[in-house]
Design an enzyme around this catalytic site. Structure first.
Site, PDB file in Angstrom:
ATOM      1  N   THR A  68       0.853  -1.187   0.000  1.00  0.00           N
ATOM      2  CA  THR A  68       0.000   0.000   0.000  1.00  0.00           C
ATOM      3  C   THR A  68       0.895   1.245   0.000  1.00  0.00           C
ATOM      4  O   THR A  68       2.078   1.156   0.343  1.00  0.00           O
ATOM      5  CB  THR A  68      -0.882   0.038   1.255  1.00  0.00           C
ATOM      6  OG1 THR A  68      -0.014   0.038   2.394  1.00  0.00           O
ATOM      7  CG2 THR A  68      -1.803  -1.159   1.348  1.00  0.00           C
TER       8      THR A  68
ATOM      9  N   GLU B 124      -5.890  -2.953  -1.636  1.00  0.00           N
ATOM     10  CA  GLU B 124      -6.443  -4.051  -0.833  1.00  0.00           C
ATOM     11  C   GLU B 124      -7.582  -4.773  -1.545  1.00  0.00           C
ATOM     12  O   GLU B 124      -8.085  -5.776  -1.068  1.00  0.00           O
ATOM     13  CB  GLU B 124      -6.961  -3.506   0.510  1.00  0.00           C
ATOM     14  CG  GLU B 124      -5.865  -3.106   1.482  1.00  0.00           C
ATOM     15  CD  GLU B 124      -5.427  -1.661   1.339  1.00  0.00           C
ATOM     16  OE1 GLU B 124      -5.593  -1.084   0.249  1.00  0.00           O
ATOM     17  OE2 GLU B 124      -4.911  -1.095   2.327  1.00  0.00           O
TER      18      GLU B 124
ATOM     19  N   LYS C  63     -14.043  18.994   9.124  1.00  0.00           N
ATOM     20  CA  LYS C  63     -15.142  19.004  10.086  1.00  0.00           C
ATOM     21  C   LYS C  63     -15.337  20.429  10.584  1.00  0.00           C
ATOM     22  O   LYS C  63     -14.575  20.934  11.385  1.00  0.00           O
ATOM     23  CB  LYS C  63     -14.844  18.034  11.229  1.00  0.00           C
ATOM     24  CG  LYS C  63     -14.807  16.615  10.690  1.00  0.00           C
ATOM     25  CD  LYS C  63     -14.539  15.570  11.719  1.00  0.00           C
ATOM     26  CE  LYS C  63     -14.543  14.210  11.029  1.00  0.00           C
ATOM     27  NZ  LYS C  63     -13.291  13.500  11.077  1.00  0.00           N
TER      28      LYS C  63
ATOM     29  N   TRP D  49     -19.765  18.043   8.034  1.00  0.00           N
ATOM     30  CA  TRP D  49     -18.629  17.570   7.247  1.00  0.00           C
ATOM     31  C   TRP D  49     -18.610  18.268   5.898  1.00  0.00           C
ATOM     32  O   TRP D  49     -19.637  18.379   5.235  1.00  0.00           O
ATOM     33  CB  TRP D  49     -18.722  16.045   7.028  1.00  0.00           C
ATOM     34  CG  TRP D  49     -18.401  15.253   8.256  1.00  0.00           C
ATOM     35  CD1 TRP D  49     -18.349  15.719   9.538  1.00  0.00           C
ATOM     36  CD2 TRP D  49     -18.109  13.858   8.323  1.00  0.00           C
ATOM     37  NE1 TRP D  49     -18.034  14.708  10.397  1.00  0.00           N
ATOM     38  CE2 TRP D  49     -17.889  13.538   9.685  1.00  0.00           C
ATOM     39  CE3 TRP D  49     -18.007  12.841   7.378  1.00  0.00           C
ATOM     40  CZ2 TRP D  49     -17.571  12.251  10.111  1.00  0.00           C
ATOM     41  CZ3 TRP D  49     -17.700  11.555   7.801  1.00  0.00           C
ATOM     42  CH2 TRP D  49     -17.475  11.269   9.150  1.00  0.00           C
TER      43      TRP D  49
HETATM   44  P1  AMP Z   1      -4.511   2.851  -3.628  1.00  0.00           P
HETATM   45  O1  AMP Z   1      -4.666   1.690  -2.744  1.00  0.00           O
HETATM   46  O2  AMP Z   1      -3.190   3.526  -3.511  1.00  0.00           O
HETATM   47  O3  AMP Z   1      -4.830   2.491  -5.050  1.00  0.00           O
HETATM   48  O4  AMP Z   1      -5.556   3.948  -3.173  1.00  0.00           O
HETATM   49  C1  AMP Z   1      -6.905   3.639  -2.966  1.00  0.00           C
HETATM   50  C2  AMP Z   1      -7.655   4.890  -2.653  1.00  0.00           C
HETATM   51  O5  AMP Z   1      -7.676   5.775  -3.783  1.00  0.00           O
HETATM   52  C3  AMP Z   1      -9.120   4.668  -2.349  1.00  0.00           C
HETATM   53  O6  AMP Z   1      -9.333   4.220  -1.045  1.00  0.00           O
HETATM   54  C4  AMP Z   1      -9.700   6.049  -2.617  1.00  0.00           C
HETATM   55  O7  AMP Z   1      -9.493   6.926  -1.528  1.00  0.00           O
HETATM   56  C5  AMP Z   1      -8.879   6.532  -3.784  1.00  0.00           C
HETATM   57  N1  AMP Z   1      -9.623   6.295  -5.030  1.00  0.00           N
HETATM   58  C6  AMP Z   1      -9.487   5.282  -5.897  1.00  0.00           C
HETATM   59  N2  AMP Z   1     -10.327   5.420  -6.926  1.00  0.00           N
HETATM   60  C7  AMP Z   1     -11.040   6.552  -6.714  1.00  0.00           C
HETATM   61  C8  AMP Z   1     -12.088   7.235  -7.405  1.00  0.00           C
HETATM   62  N3  AMP Z   1     -12.562   6.807  -8.549  1.00  0.00           N
HETATM   63  N4  AMP Z   1     -12.572   8.356  -6.841  1.00  0.00           N
HETATM   64  C9  AMP Z   1     -12.095   8.834  -5.672  1.00  0.00           C
HETATM   65  N5  AMP Z   1     -11.108   8.248  -4.988  1.00  0.00           N
HETATM   66  C10 AMP Z   1     -10.584   7.113  -5.490  1.00  0.00           C
END
Ligand code: AMP
Length: 545
Positions: free
Chosen positions: A186, A331, A440, A445
């Protein structure tokens, strides 16, 4: 009574065998690190994946040993996806945009035994090799002739020299489908990164789900250019999906600027692509300033961060490309939702359809989603109530590698995504924020994403990021950090006025700060933690007076 159907493991090697048998001559085109265009096909890649498997056997690389890659999207990386996982080893894709110390930390944590890298990363490898005692072999992904003589890297071989010595005859082992196939860490914006260990089964189920026409749904008529990198969550599963459906592939290599991507789109007649908004911003800027059109591109999938409405409009109105919004995370392999319309939307006007498409999409079959409040109580699916988004399904993490983080699922087996979202009655999910980025203000929010999206529609704004800053009365108030477009002029007051009528007055940012750059993380996402750090001594003008 049990069913009487055959029991076969779902294995990654099945995919490449299938592609070699039924799509043998379908092209795989790569822009190489060297800059030239390379052409191969599924039959040849399958043979070379088997040579990799034989080469790993010859090195006596044990089952489940981690083989790392530090590489762009290209045919050699694709062959490693199959040779490594297909033969029972674990492909660990390392993100080259990480800080070298973090990269070394990950390699040590994964206990990688082999490191395969594109020549672009030779200096990085030189820097981290002394800190990576588990790595026994280094493979430079180049021809024998391109191998540097005095690299100082122990046991360095060239990819081509390494596999040339081995046969392309190989029987893929009949593994347990639950065996680990690949590993991705991650982004780790808080604390150390955590390893997500995918299995053959999770990978195949994910690819099958993304093949559905209501999902990514590419097919044998498509030419797909994955901009999304193979070093981050398996390029959203495309390296498995494309051979499964026999799509023609165009790998962009390291050149992700607007001009290079545009050239590949047009020269190779690309019909589908997937990537994060930052990359599309560069492409659109290039096309806009050179008055270019797209002749074969039909669909693009945007995810990783929210697709700004202005981007969807530009693709749709100006370039005739339909945009589907996808959401997921490391994940989740990563696909959770895909934004397509339903039959009930067919007769809606474009503005009505557009507002559905701007949500993050609805769950693909296999993913269960729900939103809960701080007490874990499920919230209504009315498109208004928001809560912490929880997910479960067969390609969603159960536990991090080496049990880092301990128990991560709730009592019903749901994984907390860290996103805050709404769900509507039709199942469409909309991210309102990352839980740690929500502002907040006076018990209410404010979505930082909403504020950024509005700013991005302003003609002078190139990039925007909204963070909360302390306020004595309201706890927090939003401020907006803006990078202006080259040669564009605007003022804070003008941008704040731009919010009039678009959101409630109390939701609009209190101030706009112009910055030269906004910090981006290794996967192209805005690093709000860094931005918050940068503005930690900032005092709101409203509180200073
Ligand atoms: P990662 O694990 O680095 O790919 O990041 C995942 C996170 O990216 C998610 O939990 C979201 O917060 C953000 N994310 C992924 N796709 C989107 C989307 N289409 N719109 C908004 N946030 C997104």
């Amino acid at each position: 009574m049990l069913g009487l159907m055959q029991q076969h493991s779902l294995l990654i090697s099945n995919i490449i065998e299938f592609a070699a048998a039924y799509h043998a001559d379908t092209e795989i085109i790569s822009r190489r690190v060297e800059g030239d265009i390379h052409r191969t096909n599924y039959a040849a890649c399958s043979r070379r994946a088997k040579q990799i498997a034989n080469a790993l056997d010859a090195w006596k690389t044990p089952q489940s040993a981690r083989v790392a890659t530090l590489a762009w999207n290209g045919y050699r990386h694709f062959e490693l996806y199959y040779g490594v996982s297909g033969s029972g080893r674990v492909l660990h894709t390392v993100n080259p945009r990480l800080h070298p110390d973090q990269m070394a930390w990950i390699v040590n944590h994964a206990e990688d035994e082999i490191m395969c890298f594109d020549m672009t990363f030779l200096p990085l490898i030189k820097a981290i090799a002394p800190k990576c005692p588990t790595v026994k072999h280094y493979v430079a992904m180049c021809d024998e002739a391109a191998l540097p003589a005095d690299s100082g890297i122990p046991n360095l071989v060239s990819f081509e020299g390494w596999i040339a010595a081995h046969s392309s005859d190989y029987s893929w082992p009949q593994l347990d489908e639950n065996q680990a196939s690949s590993l991705c860490y991650t982004s780790g914006t808080t604390g150390n990164p955590k390893g997500v260990l995918y299995s053959h089964r999770s990978t195949l189920l994910h690819a099958m789900a993304s093949a559905a026409s209501d999902s990514i749904g590419v097919n044998g008529m498509d030419t797909v250019l994955p901009v999304v990198p193979m070093f981050h969550v398996n390029a959203w599963g495309l390296p498995y999906l494309m051979p499964m459906v026999g799509a023609r592939i165009v790998f962009p290599g390291p050149a992700l600027d607007g001009k290079s991507i545009y050239e590949l789109f047009e020269n190779e007649k690309v019909t589908f692509s997937a990537g994060v908004p930052t990359v599309w911003q560069m492409l659109i800027a290039h096309m806009d300033s050179n008055n270019l059109k797209l002749s074969t591109m039909r669909r693009t999938c945007i995810g990783g961060s929210a697709c700004p409405p202005a981007m969807l409009d530009t693709f749709h109105d100006k370039y005739g490309v339909s945009v589907n919004h996808a959401w997921g995370m490391t994940e989740m392999s990563p696909l959770g939702t895909y934004g397509t319309l339903k039959s009930k939307h067919a007769t809606l006007s474009w503005p009505e359809q557009r507002s559905v498409l701007l949500k993050q999409g609805r769950a693909v079959f296999g993913v269960d989603m729900r939103i809960v409040n701080a007490d874990g109580i499920e919230q209504p699916r009315d498109g208004k109530a928001f809560g912490d988004l929880m997910v479960r399904g067969p390609w969603i993490v159960r536990e991090y590698f080496k049990a880092d983080g301990g128990k991560i699922l709730d009592n019903d087996g749901y994984f907390p995504t860290g996103d805050v979202a709404t769900l509507d009655a039709d199942g469409y999910m909309q991210i309102t924020d990352r839980s740690k980025d929500v502002i907040k203000s006076g018990g209410e929010w404010i979505s930082s994403i909403d504020i950024e999206n509005i700013a991005l529609a302003h003609p002078a704004v190139a990039m925007a990021a909204c963070i909360g800053v302390p306020h004595p009365k309201w706890d927090e108030r939003p401020i907006l950090c803006v990078v202006k477009k080259p040669n564009a002029e605007t003022t804070a007051a003008e941008i704040i006025a731009f919010y009039d009528g678009k959101i409630a007055k109390w939701q609009a940012p209190d101030d706009v700060q112009f910055v030269d750059a906004i910090p981006l993380g290794a996967t192209g996402k805005i690093q709000k933690n860094k931005l918050r750090e940068q503005f930690k001594s900032y005092v709101l003008p409203t509180t200073a007076t």
